[in-house]
Design a protein around this motif. Structure first.
Motif, PDB file in Angstrom:
ATOM      1  N   THR A 124      38.717  42.169  29.240  1.00 54.06           N
ATOM      2  CA  THR A 124      39.557  42.456  28.078  1.00 54.06           C
ATOM      3  C   THR A 124      41.037  42.223  28.386  1.00 54.06           C
ATOM      4  O   THR A 124      41.917  42.877  27.823  1.00 54.06           O
ATOM      5  N   GLY A 125      41.304  41.265  29.258  1.00 57.90           N
ATOM      6  CA  GLY A 125      42.651  40.733  29.446  1.00 57.90           C
ATOM      7  C   GLY A 125      43.686  41.713  29.952  1.00 57.90           C
ATOM      8  O   GLY A 125      44.807  41.751  29.436  1.00 57.90           O
ATOM      9  N   ALA A 126      43.357  42.485  30.970  1.00 54.30           N
ATOM     10  CA  ALA A 126      44.323  43.448  31.511  1.00 54.30           C
ATOM     11  C   ALA A 126      45.621  42.766  31.918  1.00 54.30           C
ATOM     12  O   ALA A 126      46.718  43.277  31.660  1.00 54.30           O
ATOM     13  N   VAL A 127      45.519  41.610  32.531  1.00 47.11           N
ATOM     14  CA  VAL A 127      46.718  40.935  33.032  1.00 47.11           C
ATOM     15  C   VAL A 127      47.529  40.286  31.918  1.00 47.11           C
ATOM     16  O   VAL A 127      48.684  39.903  32.117  1.00 47.11           O
ATOM     17  N   PHE A 128      46.942  40.184  30.732  1.00 50.24           N
ATOM     18  CA  PHE A 128      47.646  39.620  29.572  1.00 50.24           C
ATOM     19  C   PHE A 128      48.040  40.700  28.561  1.00 50.24           C
ATOM     20  O   PHE A 128      48.295  40.409  27.399  1.00 50.24           O
ATOM     21  N   GLY A 129      48.069  41.946  29.001  1.00 52.58           N
ATOM     22  CA  GLY A 129      48.524  43.019  28.137  1.00 52.58           C
ATOM     23  C   GLY A 129      47.440  43.675  27.305  1.00 52.58           C
ATOM     24  O   GLY A 129      47.746  44.473  26.406  1.00 52.58           O
ATOM     25  N   GLY A 130      46.187  43.371  27.577  1.00 50.66           N
ATOM     26  CA  GLY A 130      45.076  43.970  26.832  1.00 50.66           C
ATOM     27  C   GLY A 130      44.650  45.295  27.433  1.00 50.66           C
ATOM     28  O   GLY A 130      45.402  46.263  27.443  1.00 50.66           O
ATOM     29  N   LYS A 131      43.425  45.329  27.952  1.00 50.12           N
ATOM     30  CA  LYS A 131      42.877  46.542  28.557  1.00 50.12           C
ATOM     31  C   LYS A 131      42.106  46.142  29.810  1.00 50.12           C
ATOM     32  O   LYS A 131      41.692  44.996  29.948  1.00 50.12           O
ATOM     33  N   LEU A 132      41.895  47.097  30.695  1.00 49.03           N
ATOM     34  CA  LEU A 132      40.933  46.924  31.782  1.00 49.03           C
ATOM     35  C   LEU A 132      39.714  47.743  31.414  1.00 49.03           C
ATOM     36  O   LEU A 132      39.826  48.934  31.090  1.00 49.03           O
ATOM     37  N   THR A 133      38.558  47.101  31.437  1.00 50.03           N
ATOM     38  CA  THR A 133      37.335  47.713  30.910  1.00 50.03           C
ATOM     39  C   THR A 133      36.248  47.795  31.974  1.00 50.03           C
ATOM     40  O   THR A 133      36.113  46.896  32.809  1.00 50.03           O
ATOM     41  N   ALA A 134      35.476  48.856  31.912  1.00 55.23           N
ATOM     42  CA  ALA A 134      34.278  49.018  32.746  1.00 55.23           C
ATOM     43  C   ALA A 134      33.075  49.261  31.850  1.00 55.23           C
ATOM     44  O   ALA A 134      33.183  49.900  30.798  1.00 55.23           O
ATOM     45  N   LEU A 135      31.936  48.772  32.281  1.00 54.37           N
ATOM     46  CA  LEU A 135      30.656  49.080  31.645  1.00 54.37           C
ATOM     47  C   LEU A 135      29.890  50.021  32.564  1.00 54.37           C
ATOM     48  O   LEU A 135      29.602  49.666  33.718  1.00 54.37           O
ATOM     49  N   ARG A 136      29.577  51.205  32.064  1.00 51.84           N
ATOM     50  CA  ARG A 136      28.775  52.158  32.822  1.00 51.84           C
ATOM     51  C   ARG A 136      27.305  51.835  32.609  1.00 51.84           C
ATOM     52  O   ARG A 136      26.817  51.799  31.470  1.00 51.84           O
ATOM     53  N   TYR A 137      26.613  51.594  33.708  1.00 49.76           N
ATOM     54  CA  TYR A 137      25.186  51.247  33.664  1.00 49.76           C
ATOM     55  C   TYR A 137      24.423  52.322  34.429  1.00 49.76           C
ATOM     56  O   TYR A 137      24.853  52.710  35.514  1.00 49.76           O
ATOM     57  N   PRO A 138      23.314  52.858  33.909  1.00 45.45           N
ATOM     58  CA  PRO A 138      22.509  52.369  32.788  1.00 45.45           C
ATOM     59  C   PRO A 138      22.890  52.945  31.432  1.00 45.45           C
ATOM     60  O   PRO A 138      22.231  52.661  30.434  1.00 45.45           O
ATOM     61  N   GLU A 139      23.953  53.758  31.359  1.00 45.97           N
ATOM     62  CA  GLU A 139      24.311  54.390  30.081  1.00 45.97           C
ATOM     63  C   GLU A 139      24.755  53.376  29.024  1.00 45.97           C
ATOM     64  O   GLU A 139      24.709  53.664  27.832  1.00 45.97           O
ATOM     65  N   MET A 140      25.221  52.203  29.477  1.00 46.72           N
ATOM     66  CA  MET A 140      25.750  51.164  28.587  1.00 46.72           C
ATOM     67  C   MET A 140      26.925  51.700  27.766  1.00 46.72           C
ATOM     68  O   MET A 140      27.069  51.441  26.581  1.00 46.72           O
ATOM     69  N   MET A 141      27.779  52.441  28.439  1.00 44.00           N
ATOM     70  CA  MET A 141      29.000  52.964  27.815  1.00 44.00           C
ATOM     71  C   MET A 141      30.197  52.174  28.325  1.00 44.00           C
ATOM     72  O   MET A 141      30.304  51.886  29.521  1.00 44.00           O
ATOM     73  N   LEU A 142      31.093  51.825  27.416  1.00 49.74           N
ATOM     74  CA  LEU A 142      32.305  51.096  27.768  1.00 49.74           C
ATOM     75  C   LEU A 142      33.479  52.054  27.869  1.00 49.74           C
ATOM     76  O   LEU A 142      33.684  52.894  26.986  1.00 49.74           O
ATOM     77  N   VAL A 143      34.232  51.934  28.954  1.00 39.50           N
ATOM     78  CA  VAL A 143      35.410  52.772  29.171  1.00 39.50           C
ATOM     79  C   VAL A 143      36.583  51.840  29.485  1.00 39.50           C
ATOM     80  O   VAL A 143      36.459  50.941  30.319  1.00 39.50           O
ATOM     81  N   SER A 144      37.712  52.051  28.809  1.00 34.39           N
ATOM     82  CA  SER A 144      38.868  51.182  28.999  1.00 34.39           C
ATOM     83  C   SER A 144      40.145  51.977  29.182  1.00 34.39           C
ATOM     84  O   SER A 144      40.248  53.117  28.719  1.00 34.39           O
ATOM     85  N   VAL A 145      41.109  51.353  29.843  1.00 35.08           N
ATOM     86  CA  VAL A 145      42.477  51.888  29.897  1.00 35.08           C
ATOM     87  C   VAL A 145      43.425  50.776  29.447  1.00 35.08           C
ATOM     88  O   VAL A 145      43.159  49.592  29.677  1.00 35.08           O
ATOM     89  N   PRO A 146      44.535  51.134  28.785  1.00 33.35           N
ATOM     90  CA  PRO A 146      45.476  50.110  28.328  1.00 33.35           C
ATOM     91  C   PRO A 146      46.236  49.483  29.486  1.00 33.35           C
ATOM     92  O   PRO A 146      46.461  50.114  30.518  1.00 33.35           O
ATOM     93  N   SER A 147      46.634  48.247  29.294  1.00 26.87           N
ATOM     94  CA  SER A 147      47.403  47.524  30.301  1.00 26.87           C
ATOM     95  C   SER A 147      48.887  47.872  30.202  1.00 26.87           C
ATOM     96  O   SER A 147      49.397  48.177  29.118  1.00 26.87           O
ATOM     97  N   THR A 148      49.563  47.797  31.327  1.00 26.15           N
ATOM     98  CA  THR A 148      51.023  47.958  31.356  1.00 26.15           C
ATOM     99  C   THR A 148      51.723  46.600  31.363  1.00 26.15           C
ATOM    100  O   THR A 148      52.948  46.538  31.393  1.00 26.15           O
ATOM    101  N   MET A 149      50.959  45.527  31.320  1.00 25.23           N
ATOM    102  CA  MET A 149      51.516  44.181  31.402  1.00 25.23           C
ATOM    103  C   MET A 149      51.980  43.694  30.021  1.00 25.23           C
ATOM    104  O   MET A 149      51.501  44.171  28.998  1.00 25.23           O
ATOM    105  N   PRO A 150      52.891  42.713  29.976  1.00 25.95           N
ATOM    106  CA  PRO A 150      53.315  42.140  28.688  1.00 25.95           C
ATOM    107  C   PRO A 150      52.128  41.518  27.951  1.00 25.95           C
ATOM    108  O   PRO A 150      51.215  40.981  28.585  1.00 25.95           O
ATOM    109  N   TYR A 151      52.160  41.602  26.626  1.00 25.75           N
ATOM    110  CA  TYR A 151      51.036  41.133  25.811  1.00 25.75           C
ATOM    111  C   TYR A 151      51.207  39.670  25.423  1.00 25.75           C
ATOM    112  O   TYR A 151      52.271  39.257  24.961  1.00 25.75           O
TER     113      TYR A 151
END
Length: 258
Positions: free
Chosen positions: A210-237
């Protein structure tokens, strides 16, 4: 198997640390460890473009090679950095220049240490990972059903670069086919490589870059729960860096964006 698979980090160490905190990992020992027997997975492209690529390398090396508390499969940027560290002639462009600048600012001793760690990490890594009794595949740019279990040159090209056509966009980036749209296998395939504004879930495939380095988010997929967890980026968008796809049908994944 309990695994938290993290999308392309690209040197965004701050976001990496924040995401692992949110996932319940403890950094007391200097690396993220979980009390509930969870491990981390990395889809590749640990480095380049972001500000702290070498910190990311060091932590992932410790997790994978020393503590055995993570799994890693390389991306195309990892491949290029590996070739740079071997002394091969590569173009120090498209983000590699940021990692090289970090590297060249180190003492000779520290250069030797991080170079040795990354080469070991890369050389011990599989081209892609097949996990959980062949239910889960982690591959940097994805993988076709018929390629799973194989490692020939076409598989390597696909896994590192995606389903490229050989053509180029005006900015020099390769034109890629939408392989996930025609995937109909039983494996859950988790990948990155192509930045998207929101995780793209279609036909048992999960794009979590999800484009953390381009100002989006850094995302993880929790398996086997199939839950997505993200944090916002501090980089320019940079809007233009995100791939647009046709709208998709609703999926069964749960989200935890905070």
């Amino acid at each position: 198997m309990k695994i938290d698979i993290i999308g392309d980090i690209h040197g965004c160490f701050h976001e990496f640390k924040e995401l692992t905190y949110r996932l319940g990992y403890d950094w007391t020992s200097g690396i993220p460890l979980h009390s509930d027997k969870r491990i981390l997975g990395f889809v590749g492209d640990l480095t380049d473009r972001g500000p702290e690529s070498l910190k990311v390398i060091d932590v992932v090396w410790q997790l994978v090679m020393v503590k055995k508390q993570a799994v890693y499969t390389p991306g195309n940027h990892c491949n290029k950095l590996y070739r740079f560290f071997l002394g091969n002639k590569v173009q120090v462009t498209h983000g590699l220049e940021t990692t090289v600048a970090e590297y060249e600012s180190l003492s000779k001793k520290d250069q030797q240490s991080i170079r040795k760690k990354f080469i070991q990490l890369y050389e011990k890594a599989p081209l892609y990972l097949v996990l959980d009794n062949q239910k889960l595949v982690i591959a940097h740019a994805g993988i076709k059903q018929e390629y799973i279990g194989k490692n020939h040159a076409k598989v390597k090209e696909f896994v590192l670069y995606g389903d490229i056509t050989g053509e180029k966009h005006p900015d020099g980036s390769p034109v890629r086919r939408d392989w996930a749209k025609s995937y109909h296998g039983d494996f859950f395939i988790v990948y990155g490589h192509t930045p998207v504004k929101e995780p793209r879930i279609i036909n048992n495939t999960y794009n979590i870059d999800t484009g953390a380095v381009f100002g989006g988010k850094l995302t993880a997929l929790r398996y086997p729960e199939m839950m997505l967890v993200s944090v916002p980026s501090t980089m320019p968008y940079f809007e233009e860096k995100f791939k647009q796809f046709d709208s998709l049908p609703p999926n069964k994944c749960s989200y935890n964006y905070q």
